[in-house]
Write a protein that holds these residues in place. Sequence first.
Motif, PDB file in Angstrom:
ATOM      1  N   UNK A 144      -3.842  11.921  -5.681  1.00 56.32           N
ATOM      2  CA  UNK A 144      -4.276  10.523  -5.763  1.00 56.32           C
ATOM      3  C   UNK A 144      -4.064   9.990  -7.175  1.00 56.32           C
ATOM      4  N   UNK A 145      -4.281  10.819  -8.150  1.00 59.48           N
ATOM      5  CA  UNK A 145      -4.054  10.402  -9.537  1.00 59.48           C
ATOM      6  C   UNK A 145      -2.593  10.005  -9.762  1.00 59.48           C
ATOM      7  N   UNK A 146      -1.679  10.769  -9.185  1.00 53.54           N
ATOM      8  CA  UNK A 146      -0.248  10.455  -9.315  1.00 53.54           C
ATOM      9  C   UNK A 146       0.064   9.123  -8.642  1.00 53.54           C
ATOM     10  N   UNK A 147      -0.493   8.899  -7.466  1.00 52.25           N
ATOM     11  CA  UNK A 147      -0.265   7.636  -6.752  1.00 52.25           C
ATOM     12  C   UNK A 147      -0.878   6.457  -7.505  1.00 52.25           C
ATOM     13  N   UNK A 192       0.855  -1.186   0.000  1.00 53.44           N
ATOM     14  CA  UNK A 192       0.000   0.000   0.000  1.00 53.44           C
ATOM     15  C   UNK A 192       0.893   1.239   0.000  1.00 53.44           C
ATOM     16  N   UNK A 193       0.627   2.150  -0.917  1.00 58.25           N
ATOM     17  CA  UNK A 193       1.306   3.446  -0.869  1.00 58.25           C
ATOM     18  C   UNK A 193       0.299   4.496  -0.412  1.00 58.25           C
ATOM     19  N   UNK A 194       0.796   5.448   0.368  1.00 59.42           N
ATOM     20  CA  UNK A 194      -0.079   6.489   0.916  1.00 59.42           C
ATOM     21  C   UNK A 194       0.158   7.803   0.184  1.00 59.42           C
ATOM     22  N   UNK A 195      -0.921   8.467  -0.125  1.00 55.37           N
ATOM     23  CA  UNK A 195      -0.858   9.655  -0.974  1.00 55.37           C
ATOM     24  C   UNK A 195      -0.258  10.852  -0.253  1.00 55.37           C
TER      25      UNK A 195
END
Length: 698
Positions: free
Chosen positions: A88-91, A58-61
């Motif tokens: 969020x779009x970048x993540x 999981x990556x966090x924005x």
Amino acid sequence: MDLEALLRKRVVLLDGAMGTMLQNSGMQPGECPELYGIEHADILEDIHRQYLEAGADIIQTNTFGGNRLKLAEFGLENEVEQINSEAISIAKKAAGSQKLVAASIGPTGKMLPPVGDYSFAQLYDVFREQLIACEKAGADIISLETMTDIGEMRAALIAAKQNTRLPILAHMTFEQGGRTMMGTDPVTALLILEALQPLAIGANCSGGADDLLPVIETMSQYTQGYLTVEPNAGLPVLVEDQTVFPATPEEMAEAALKLMDAGANIIGGCCGTTPVHIAAMAAALRGLPARKKQDRHIYAFASRSRHLLLGAEYPLAYIGERINPTARKKLAQEIKAGQLDMVLEDARSQVGIGAPMLDVNMGVPGIDEAEAMHRAVMAIQSTVEVPLAIDSTDVTALEAGLQAFVGRALINSTTGEDHQLDIILPLAKKYGAAVLGLCLDEEGIPDQAEERYKIAEKIYQRAREYGLRDEDIYIDCLVKTASAEQEVVMETIRAVKMVKENLPVGTVLGVSNVSHGLPARDILNSTYLAMAIAAGLDLPILNPFNTRMMDTVRAADVLLARDSHAVAFIEYYHDQKGESTGRRHPICQQCNIPDLLNDKPQQAEASPPSKKANQPASIYEKISLAVLNGEQDLIEDLIHTALEKEKISALDLVNSALIPGIETAGERYEQKEYFLPQLMMAAETMKKAFTIIQPYLS
């Protein structure tokens, strides 16, 4: 990716620090991290990719400060949706379809009273705006992080549950003493948050892994849910004007194994952790099975800084009934006049005598009950540190009390009527409260135990349909009077026993109605209480100043092995020989409460100590105590009395009354007897006193 399915198989890995990586990539102090990430999308995407390549599931924005209050510091308060959406779009671009993206939601920087001036509703709206934007942009998870105030966390979590359908990770931040800045311990935090049913609860930031290990170990003893943890890379140190986090990747990997053994299901890193740290942690955890969830139900209530556990292994808990204007004309008059002195006196005196939980009822005709309930709950929880039962037939008053109370409350109450259940049960689910169901329906209170049990069963089934847990449901089988319906008095006892044997719920009972209209009511009440306890009563509602009732509670704890080795019983009664002659409660000795516990016949509704008996002897002591207790409504009259009637000099009042009061508050704070809300209340009272005194000072 199905997060819950993954959690059943193995430990899930979060990413590490975002701020550390942004600073390493060129972000300067004072820049807005969220805007920097958008303006340098290639850098932000690369940070996400580094964590993914290190093994993060999981990556966090980069949206930790993406709420309007934090963005307002940079003039970006009207860009909440755009900033969160782009981050969020970048993540999402970095994660692809194989990894999960968690929207990082941090604190607003504002505090609830008495420390701050933001209301629950205001914080809720701030979080709601950001949360809706994050779900709309495609986040898979909500990660609430670095919350120092359980009240703010509660507002954020309720907003997330009410406005999104995403799984939620709820992280509190604890100081080295094992409590949050606002005085909440890990078990209390867990009980409050678990009632709101996030996917996982835990801690982040704080100190290093060594500081968070005991937090996770403690929480794991009380939860049946998932635990999540993100420690810093050790405690920061200053090296050549640079902040350095000293923990090596190898040390963080070893810490991850310890956290997993302690019960953590989701592990990541906070301040100072980098992709190198996460890679080491991923390697250490790879292939290790997940800790299985436990089938455990904890029946409990909580205030901001204290929890109350119920069950056969704990002393019998009870609810102090005194804050109720029914049949108390003077209290009703004070409430109608907007005064809370008597309410707060009742709260302090009941808790002082040992009451572990208080009922709060503001039901006076002709007032705005919601406003009165809100004020009362705010004032009471700033005065005493016990859980509350919010008692009203007015739904707006119930919700006002639930919003104001920072903790896990009991809603008192709902009936078995469909229209009542449809109103009250969603309220309990929304605010993480337990609900008290009365064995009463459209036909009234049935005479027979079997019919009351049917209503209890209906309440239980409907509560479960609304998403409440077993431990959120309490049943009151209701008592009829022996004077009018003697033949059905024991049906209540039978009903309590049936409920306890067949339903996984708690039981509550207000026993005093059994003696209505009869002499020597305390004899009947205490005997009936003993019968109810034997039948399985968990939580009686009673007057803690009634000697016989409290004798029954203490004796029952011994006889039911709730008071191990009779330690508490012996401590209380050790100087008595032969038959009971009564003695002063040790707390009463300390605070000069009159001897209510003596061998004289007690009235059925014994009164708490009088205000006059409780007050200190001198005006100096009264003022000091008012500062210590944060009694802003009282301090003004006391100061004017001292200055104008008793002709005491302003400087003398400062040195001999105000300063001793605030110094004692400070000492209690240092000793962890007081926490930030109580300290702030004392400081505000001190400030109010100085405002009055200032013109008298040369």
